[in-house]
Design an enzyme around this catalytic site. Structure first.
Site: not given
Ligand code: ATP
Ligand code: MG
Length: 180
Positions: A36, A119
């Site tokens: 996504h 991205h």
């Molecule tokens: P995991 O953390 O288990 O690797 P994930 O990153 O896909 O999985 P989440 O951490 O819940 O799941 O993040 C959901 C979305 O938000 C993802 O697109 C992630 O890249 C983005 N995201 C997470 N944390 C941040 C942050 N601190 N700043 C910007 N984007 C974020």
């Protein structure tokens, strides 16, 4: 609950991204159903705040627009953390992002000030990524960094819940906001 706002991708785009992932020399690929484009990461929010946010997101009026990719990139440099497909600069996307940010403000969600770099995350590399990993990834980028990826129409965006599991995050669509 942990929440974020994202644009999902049509099947032909995820198929092309999955083909690229299958060539990766290292890292943990993002599951196909999780690919996504994040518009905003909200972190942990109460149901009351998410309800207020839902109300605000429903007021966003933007026409559908097209998006394309401009290559592959890495966050983290020689300590790679994330491999992503770069989404080209598109004024309509910047506009949608501004409106989403406005909705977050009005709903009382604290927004990070980091610059928006649109991205699609393709793979993640653990903190133990070695110089060898970086070198192989560099090679992958020079071999496949200019693979053409399809443009796609953005017809809406969604509010998602994310639950973290040892096997990876699971996303659940809470609400969808169609454009136009
Ligand atoms: P995991 O953390 O288990 O690797 P994930 O990153 O896909 O999985 P989440 O951490 O819940 O799941 O993040 C959901 C979305 O938000 C993802 O697109 C992630 O890249 C983005 N995201 C997470 N944390 C941040 C942050 N601190 N700043 C910007 N984007 C974020
Ligand atoms: Mg994460």
């Amino acid at each position: 609950m942990r929440a974020f706002i994202a644009i999902d991708l049509p099947e032909e785009v995820t198929a092309a991204l999955v083909r690229l992932q299958s060539l990766l020399p290292a890292g943990r690929p993002v599951a196909e159903e999780n690919l996504h484009l994040t518009l905003a990461f909200l972190g942990d929010q109460s149901e009351a705040v998410l309800a207020a946010l839902h109300f605000e997101l429903e007021t966003i009026r933007v026409q559908p627009f097209a998006l394309g990719f401009s290559g592959l990139g890495v966050f983290g440099g020689d300590r790679p953390r994330i491999l992503f497909a770069d989404v080209g600069t598109e004024p309509a996307l910047a506009d949608l992002h501004r409106r989403v940010t406005g909705a977050l403000h009005r709903a009382g969600v604290a927004v990070q000030r980091a610059r928006f770099h649109p991205h699609v995350t393709l793979a993640r590399f653990g903190s133990r990524a070695t110089p060898g990993t970086a070198a192989r990834l560099h090679r992958f980028l020079s071999d496949h960094g200019d693979t053409p990826l399809p443009s796609f129409p953005v017809t809406g965006f969604g509010l998602y819940e994310s639950t973290l599991h040892p096997s990876g995050a699971r996303y659940n669509l809470l609400a969808r906001y169609p454009l136009g």
